[in-house]
Design an enzyme around this catalytic site. Structure first.
Site, short mmCIF file in Angstrom:
data_model
loop_
_atom_site.label_atom_id
_atom_site.label_comp_id
_atom_site.label_asym_id
_atom_site.label_seq_id
_atom_site.Cartn_x
_atom_site.Cartn_y
_atom_site.Cartn_z
N ASP A 103 0.82 -1.25 0.06
CA ASP A 103 -0.36 -0.21 0.01
C ASP A 103 0.73 1.75 -0.10
OD1 ASP A 103 -2.74 1.11 0.61
OD2 ASP A 103 -2.02 1.74 2.19
N TYR A 233 -1.88 11.15 1.68
CA TYR A 233 -2.99 11.22 0.96
C TYR A 233 -2.93 13.19 0.12
CZ TYR A 233 -4.40 6.26 1.66
OH TYR A 233 -4.29 5.71 1.75
N HIS A 298 -6.63 -6.65 -0.65
CA HIS A 298 -6.12 -5.58 -0.28
C HIS A 298 -5.36 -5.94 0.65
CE1 HIS A 298 -4.44 -2.06 -1.00
NE2 HIS A 298 -4.05 -2.16 0.75
#
Length: 319
Positions: A103, A233, A298
């Site tokens: 990730d 982010y 994920h």
């Protein structure tokens, strides 16, 4: 976890919590969102028993590592700077190390490979494929155009907004929502309707995550909050600006890439073609293997720990 040693290392102006286990060639593990060093517990135990020294930090903003207040203190340059400082401390100046990322940890590992390839012996990256920089369009413009403003990365952008929503939902519930997410489609968090179900509706933990393990996450996130993780982010566009000198640069370390076939990243528009039809190999010329784990989501390294450990071991032992 028995056998894990914990210490705090001062790197790049912050105090970083590091978990270590085993002796031998060094493997650096890098977690993503909303994970911690703890997500690598299975791989650390197994690879330490196979003769490797496993080092897994909480990245800046997470767990027991410092949480810098400034949102712009979370660029790829900051985080790679932390890791270079950590390697100087735990590996010395000349030792090349194996790197394992998932990730956001995978994204940082791609950057580490671009900026400091001489520190890396080989890389196993999971979930997030290398993304070549598009000099003509900022990442957030692209994400908004493709997915709209309710897409989770777009919702994370405004400081304080999503934090307030998650506070209402509760730390444990938010973590369970993320860690149990298995929809191969995009994750949307509409305002006021995040996760799109009542917060008191039952939510079953997957077989790979016990309540005790979930409680460890909850304890750490109740201390730090989610802002540190969101700030990664919030720097997507700033990373784009700062990495202009690396436009067109190739990743020149040996790589194995692993992804679950139900991972939302693998099912995003264009991802499969890029990974399988030559794009990834063009940008990562030393790519040796791409593994798609069938039926996995994920959090593939936690969902299929033994399988992932074997893939890592089979790759790193060649070096």
């Amino acid at each position: 976890m028995e056998g894990v040693e914990h210490r705090t290392v001062n790197v790049n102006g912050i105090n970083m919590h590091v978990a270590e286990m085993g002796e031998g060639p060094l493997i650096l593990f890098m977690h993503g969102f909303p994970d911690l060093w703890f997500s690598w517990r299975h791989q650390m135990k197994a690879l330490a028993s196979l003769g490797y020294r496993c080092v897994a930090p909480d990245l800046r903003g997470y767990g027991d590592t410092d949480v810098p207040a400034s949102p712009t203190a979370y660029t790829s340059l900051h985080v790679v700077g932390d890791l270079v400082g950590l390697l100087d401390e735990v590996a010395g100046d000349n030792e090349k190390v194996f790197v394992i990322g998932h990730d956001w940890g995978a994204m940082i590992a791609w950057y580490l490979s671009l900026f400091r390839p001489e520190r890396i012996r080989a890389l196993v990256n999971m979930s997030v494929a290398f993304t070549p920089r598009n000099p003509k369009r900022k990442p957030l413009d692209t994400l908004r155009a493709v997915y709209g403003n309710d897409y989770y990365i777009c919702r994370f952008q405004e400081t304080g907004n999503i934090e307030a929503e998650f506070e209402k939902i509760g730390t444990e519930r938010v973590l369970k929502e993320f860690l149990t997410y298995r929809n191969p489609g995009p994750l949307y968090l509409p305002e006021g309707k995040a996760f799109d179900r009542p917060i008191d509706s039952p939510l079953k933990l997957p077989s790979w995550l016990s309540q005790e393990e979930c409680d460890y996450y909850v304890t750490k996130y109740e201390k730090t909050g989610f802002t540190g993780g969101f700030n990664y982010y919030r720097n997507l566009d700033l990373n784009w600006e700062l990495t202009a000198p690396w436009t067109g640069a190739k990743v020149k370390v040996p790589v194995k890439f692993i992804v679950g076939d139900l991972d939302l990243t693998y099912n995003s528009p264009g991802a499969k073609d890029y990974i399988h039809k030559g794009g990834l190999k063009r940008d990562v010329p030393l790519l040796e293997d791409v593994v798609v784990i069938q039926g996995a989501g994920h959090f593939v390294h936690q969902e299929r720990p033994d399988e992932i450990t074997k893939h890592i071991y089979d790759f790193v032992k060649k070096f």
